[in-house]
Design a protein around this motif. Structure first.
Motif, PDB file in Angstrom:
ATOM      1  N   ASN A  30       1.085  -1.041  -0.158  1.00  0.00           N
ATOM      2  CA  ASN A  30       0.217  -0.009  -0.551  1.00  0.00           C
ATOM      3  C   ASN A  30       0.836   0.707  -0.078  1.00  0.00           C
ATOM      4  O   ASN A  30       2.264   0.869  -0.176  1.00  0.00           O
ATOM      5  N   LYS A  31       0.255   2.437   0.360  1.00  0.00           N
ATOM      6  CA  LYS A  31       1.097   3.482   0.230  1.00  0.00           C
ATOM      7  C   LYS A  31       2.525   4.025   1.064  1.00  0.00           C
ATOM      8  O   LYS A  31       1.436   2.908   2.984  1.00  0.00           O
ATOM      9  N   PRO A  32       3.416   3.880   0.818  1.00  0.00           N
ATOM     10  CA  PRO A  32       4.656   4.446   2.012  1.00  0.00           C
ATOM     11  C   PRO A  32       4.433   5.283   2.546  1.00  0.00           C
ATOM     12  O   PRO A  32       4.070   6.341   1.896  1.00  0.00           O
ATOM     13  N   LEU A  33       5.211   5.279   3.711  1.00  0.00           N
ATOM     14  CA  LEU A  33       4.602   6.395   4.892  1.00  0.00           C
ATOM     15  C   LEU A  33       6.936   6.873   4.710  1.00  0.00           C
ATOM     16  O   LEU A  33       7.391   5.945   4.961  1.00  0.00           O
ATOM     17  N   LEU A  34       6.624   7.885   4.044  1.00  0.00           N
ATOM     18  CA  LEU A  34       8.039   8.619   3.485  1.00  0.00           C
ATOM     19  C   LEU A  34       8.718   8.890   5.209  1.00  0.00           C
ATOM     20  O   LEU A  34       8.002   9.094   6.390  1.00  0.00           O
ATOM     21  N   ASN A  35       9.989   8.629   5.456  1.00  0.00           N
ATOM     22  CA  ASN A  35      10.490   8.463   6.395  1.00  0.00           C
ATOM     23  C   ASN A  35      10.083   7.569   7.854  1.00  0.00           C
ATOM     24  O   ASN A  35      10.421   7.869   8.398  1.00  0.00           O
ATOM     25  N   THR A  36       9.697   7.092   7.033  1.00  0.00           N
ATOM     26  CA  THR A  36       9.920   5.288   8.195  1.00  0.00           C
ATOM     27  C   THR A  36      10.607   4.626   7.830  1.00  0.00           C
ATOM     28  O   THR A  36      10.088   4.387   7.108  1.00  0.00           O
ATOM     29  N   SER A  37      10.513   3.914   8.852  1.00  0.00           N
ATOM     30  CA  SER A  37      11.712   2.756   8.658  1.00  0.00           C
ATOM     31  C   SER A  37      10.473   1.080   8.591  1.00  0.00           C
ATOM     32  O   SER A  37       9.533   0.444   9.489  1.00  0.00           O
TER      33      SER A  37
END
Length: 125
Positions: A30-37
């Motif tokens: 699904n949609k990636p969350l930026l600045n997330t590990s």
């Protein structure tokens, strides 16, 4: 492999960083969350020909880099399976690639492909 998403290039491609380096690949969820590990599984869907896009490496190191629109990997060969499948150690992770010929176990290799052949799939640990 643990990565941090650093940017989105288009609908599918994302920029990422890891302990081994940085790169660009297809985000397979699904949609990636930026600045997330994320903990991810790395899949490479390409065919590698010795002397063309895969070579033996003198340096015994692991790395991931994005140079001249190519994803460049340095890994260690763990085993050679039937059908030209190489089992590789990429740092602490195991990946598989398909090659044109036999290999040397415990050798280090360098290989490259385009980002659209590299997929990242988030996994739960």
């Amino acid at each position: 492999m643990k990565i941090t998403l650093k940017g989105k290039i288009d609908e599918n491609l994302v920029k990422f960083e890891s302990d081994l380096g940085y790169g660009v690949a297809i985000w397979g969820n699904n949609k990636p969350l930026l600045n997330t590990s994320y903990n991810i599984e790395l899949e490479i869907d390409d065919f590698f020909e010795w002397g063309k896009n895969i070579t033996l490496e003198k340096n015994h190191e692991f790395s991931i880099n994005f140079i001249n629109n190519n994803m460049i990997f340095k890994a260690k060969v763990i085993s050679c399976e039937d059908g030209g499948i190489l089992v590789l150690s990429l740092g602490k992770d195991i990946i598989f690639i398909e090659t044109s010929d036999t290999c040397v176990i415990d050798s280090y290799i360098s290989f490259f492909t385009t980002p659209d052949n590299v997929m990242l799939y988030p996994i739960e640990l």
